[in-house]
Design an enzyme around this catalytic site. Structure first.
Site, mmCIF file in Angstrom:
data_model
loop_
_atom_site.group_PDB
_atom_site.id
_atom_site.type_symbol
_atom_site.label_atom_id
_atom_site.label_comp_id
_atom_site.label_asym_id
_atom_site.label_seq_id
_atom_site.Cartn_x
_atom_site.Cartn_y
_atom_site.Cartn_z
ATOM 1 C CB CYS A 78 -16.473 -18.144 43.686
ATOM 2 S SG CYS A 78 -15.380 -17.468 44.359
ATOM 3 C CD GLN A 137 0.424 -24.587 27.647
ATOM 4 O OE1 GLN A 137 -1.013 -23.551 27.755
ATOM 5 N NE2 GLN A 137 0.785 -23.942 26.628
ATOM 6 C CE1 TYR A 149 7.050 -16.043 18.778
ATOM 7 C CE2 TYR A 149 6.541 -17.612 17.545
ATOM 8 C CZ TYR A 149 7.167 -16.129 18.373
ATOM 9 O OH TYR A 149 7.325 -15.127 17.268
ATOM 10 C CD GLU A 189 10.530 -19.795 25.475
ATOM 11 O OE1 GLU A 189 9.194 -19.850 25.533
ATOM 12 O OE2 GLU A 189 10.898 -18.377 26.251
ATOM 13 C CB CYS A 245 -3.531 -17.347 23.977
ATOM 14 S SG CYS A 245 -2.029 -17.056 23.996
HETATM 15 C C1 LIG Z 1 2.403 -19.480 25.179
HETATM 16 S S1 LIG Z 1 3.950 -19.676 25.209
HETATM 17 C C2 LIG Z 1 4.186 -21.067 24.943
HETATM 18 C C3 LIG Z 1 5.057 -21.810 25.315
HETATM 19 C C4 LIG Z 1 5.414 -23.932 25.003
HETATM 20 N N1 LIG Z 1 4.771 -24.133 23.332
HETATM 21 C C5 LIG Z 1 4.048 -24.497 25.820
HETATM 22 O O1 LIG Z 1 3.306 -24.898 25.358
HETATM 23 O O2 LIG Z 1 4.016 -24.378 27.088
HETATM 24 C C6 LIG Z 1 5.161 -18.797 24.957
HETATM 25 C C7 LIG Z 1 6.554 -18.577 24.593
HETATM 26 O O3 LIG Z 1 6.958 -17.451 23.809
HETATM 27 C C8 LIG Z 1 8.276 -16.876 24.789
HETATM 28 N N2 LIG Z 1 8.957 -16.215 23.857
HETATM 29 C C9 LIG Z 1 8.036 -14.537 23.542
HETATM 30 N N3 LIG Z 1 8.500 -14.347 23.050
HETATM 31 C C10 LIG Z 1 9.085 -14.486 22.078
HETATM 32 C C11 LIG Z 1 10.347 -14.458 20.930
HETATM 33 N N4 LIG Z 1 10.260 -13.128 20.194
HETATM 34 N N5 LIG Z 1 10.993 -15.877 20.662
HETATM 35 C C12 LIG Z 1 10.862 -16.898 21.205
HETATM 36 N N6 LIG Z 1 9.951 -17.100 22.020
HETATM 37 C C13 LIG Z 1 9.863 -16.654 22.519
HETATM 38 C C14 LIG Z 1 7.669 -17.248 25.921
HETATM 39 O O4 LIG Z 1 8.509 -16.953 26.765
HETATM 40 C C15 LIG Z 1 6.877 -18.110 26.505
HETATM 41 O O5 LIG Z 1 7.613 -19.077 26.316
#
Ligand SMILES: C[S@@+](CC[C@H](N)C(=O)[O-])C[C@H]1O[C@@H](n2cnc3c(N)ncnc32)[C@H](O)[C@@H]1O
Length: 471
Positions: free
Chosen positions: A71, A298, A327, A348, A424
């Site tokens: 790019c 994702q 999460y 979540e 991550c």
């Molecule tokens: C990295 S994403 C993972 C989502 C899912 N596992 C996926 O693969 O699509 C992290 C998720 O944690 C949620 N989150 C953030 N803080 C949280 C908390 N204290 N308790 C529960 N969920 C939380 C966010 O909203 C987000 O959806």
């Protein structure tokens, strides 16, 4: 070195943000866009006592790992940090970064890491992997013709990406990380704006209508979603936009989301369907997901499948297990594991995501998944202490800041046989693994998965096994 002084530097290392690191008479310089092995000319921009930040002026001798950027905006744009590093070396760099954090922060020895760390899983095709893109809409900054010392902006709207660390838009409708159809969508929206004299949003004045263009593409279904984020109650002349967009094969959902806040948050709280349905459908493996403009999903579906298959392998399910997926987002991992477990419980914080998770369970005919809205660090302790919840396997996939200490303590108290940790951020992962491994668990395997080629980021998935069997 003095500010603006230039020097010839050999790049010996790379920092966490992908910048080249070299020394001039013992003084360390961080140089964006320099690659390990390069000899470069660099100019000091900001000097601190022991180190400084320098601008790459010229590559004098290129590293053997330097490749031409695909790019033309790779250096200016904030999206990619290491596009000029060969993909093979990108993988080596990410592997090294994970390993270093596990050693330094997690306290794992070299021997242990040699035994448990698997090589990073990269992509065969490391471009055009993103199924989602959010393009800001605005104007090009130009010199005012009536006053050369003043800047004004172009008459015609542009879309593209923010330049690194600014909100200046670099006009680009063809991001190499996105899917080719993005360009057709962006050109259609720009045409509609120009023909109907619809103004782009101006962050400085808070005026203008169109703020962002969100595009989602289902890699399996080939369905396309376009959502315009607008600074007002309605999308003017939407029939003209629809007319342009439906010419694109696969168009499934045209929506707008009202966002009149003067902040960096891109999406509004709700969305309205202008044409088609309010969501697209896509698959990871054989699980179907409905994705709305506001759903988390994702961004790299090819590597997500790789990651979730590892999660399934590390969970070691036989059909008898109670699994907690903390999460859980829209329940992607929960539903992927459900067919091999007795029960899956997802937790979540975002209520809308849990609505999506429940709907996704329904459309897949999955009946053994239950979802909770709330903070994982509150829901799990409450379910364990007040309702005697059991866990044979716990999966966690937290945001960058990692797991809350209260949550880790509850996980340890619940004594699941296996913990699968998806992360991550290898620094917070290492911090949390240290706690788990000091409290009855051992790290059995760890695999980095490159979900984000051309950037410095990657996912890491770890299998932990319980070793204190006597309680
Ligand atoms: C990295 S994403 C993972 C989502 C899912 N596992 C996926 O693969 O699509 C992290 C998720 O944690 C949620 N989150 C953030 N803080 C949280 C908390 N204290 N308790 C529960 N969920 C939380 C966010 O909203 C987000 O959806």
């Amino acid at each position: 070195m003095e500010k603006n002084e230039t020097a010839v530097v050999t790049i010996e290392d790379m920092g966490v943000n992908g910048e080249g690191i070299g020394k001039v008479d013992g003084y360390t310089l961080f140089i964006k866009d320099a690659i390990i092995g390069d000899v470069v000319e660099a100019k000091l921009i900001k000097g601190k006592k022991n180190y400084g930040y320098a601008r790459l002026m010229k590559v004098i001798t290129p590293s053997q790992d330097r490749v031409p950027a695909k790019c033309e905006y790779a250096r200016k744009c904030g999206g990619c940090q290491i596009q000029e590093l060969s993909y093979e070396k990108q993988l080596e760099f990410k592997n090294g970064k994970v390993r270093e954090n596990l050693q330094r922060i997690g306290g794992f020895s070299n021997e242990k890491l040699d035994a448990v760390m698997k090589p990073i899983i990269g992509m065969d095709e490391p471009f055009s992997y993103r199924n989602k893109a959010q393009f800001p809409v605005g104007y090009r900054k130009v010199v005012d013709p009536s006053n050369p010392n003043k800047k004004t902006h172009s008459a015609e709207p542009i879309t593209g990406f923010y330049a690194s660390r600014t909100h200046d838009i670099i006009a680009n409708t063809d991001c190499v990380l996105g899917v080719p159809v993005n360009e057709d969508v962006l050109n259609a929206v720009l045409k509609y704006m120009k023909e109907n004299k619809i103004k782009a949003y101006d962050e400085l004045t808070g005026k203008g209508l169109i703020r962002h263009i969100l595009i989602r593409y289902g890699f399996t279904s080939k369905e396309i979603m376009v959502c315009l984020v607008i600074n007002g109650p309605e999308l003017l002349k939407s029939e003209q936009l629809v007319e342009e967009l439906v010419k694109i094969e696969g168009m499934t959902s045209i929506t707008f989301s009202k966002n009149t806040r003067r902040s960096n948050v891109i999406m509004g709280d709700t969305y309205h369907t202008v044409w088609g349905q309010g969501y697209i459908t896509d698959y990871i493996g054989d699980i179907k997901y409905q994705i709305s403009p506001l759903s988390f999903y994702q961004v790299n579906p090819v590597q997500t499948k790789v990651l979730y298959e590892k999660a399934l392998e590390y969970a070691g399910l036989t059909g008898k297990e109670n699994v907690w997926d903390l999460y859980c987002g829209i329940g992607t991992i929960s539903l992927f594991l459900a067919k091999n477990a007795k029960n899956v419980y997802g937790v979540e914080i975002v209520p809308q995501a849990i609505e999506d998770a429940k709907n996704n369970a329904k459309i897949n005919g999955i009946k053994n998944a239950q979802f909770f809205v709330g903070k994982a660090e509150e829901v799990l302790p409450c379910e364990y202490e007040e309702h005697d919840a059991k866990a044979d396997v716990i999966v966690v996939d937290p945001p960058r800041k990692g797991c809350d200490a209260t949550l880790l303590n509850t996980m340890i108290a619940m004594q699941p046989e296996r913990i699968v940790y998806v992360s991550c951020d290898s620094a917070t992962l290492a911090r949390d693994l240290k706690i788990l491994c000091e409290n009855g668990y051992e790290l059995a395997e760890c695999t980095p998965v490159d979900q984000f080629p051309m950037t410095v980021h990657c996912e890491i998935i770890c299998a932990l096994r319980r070793i204190n069997t006597g309680k």
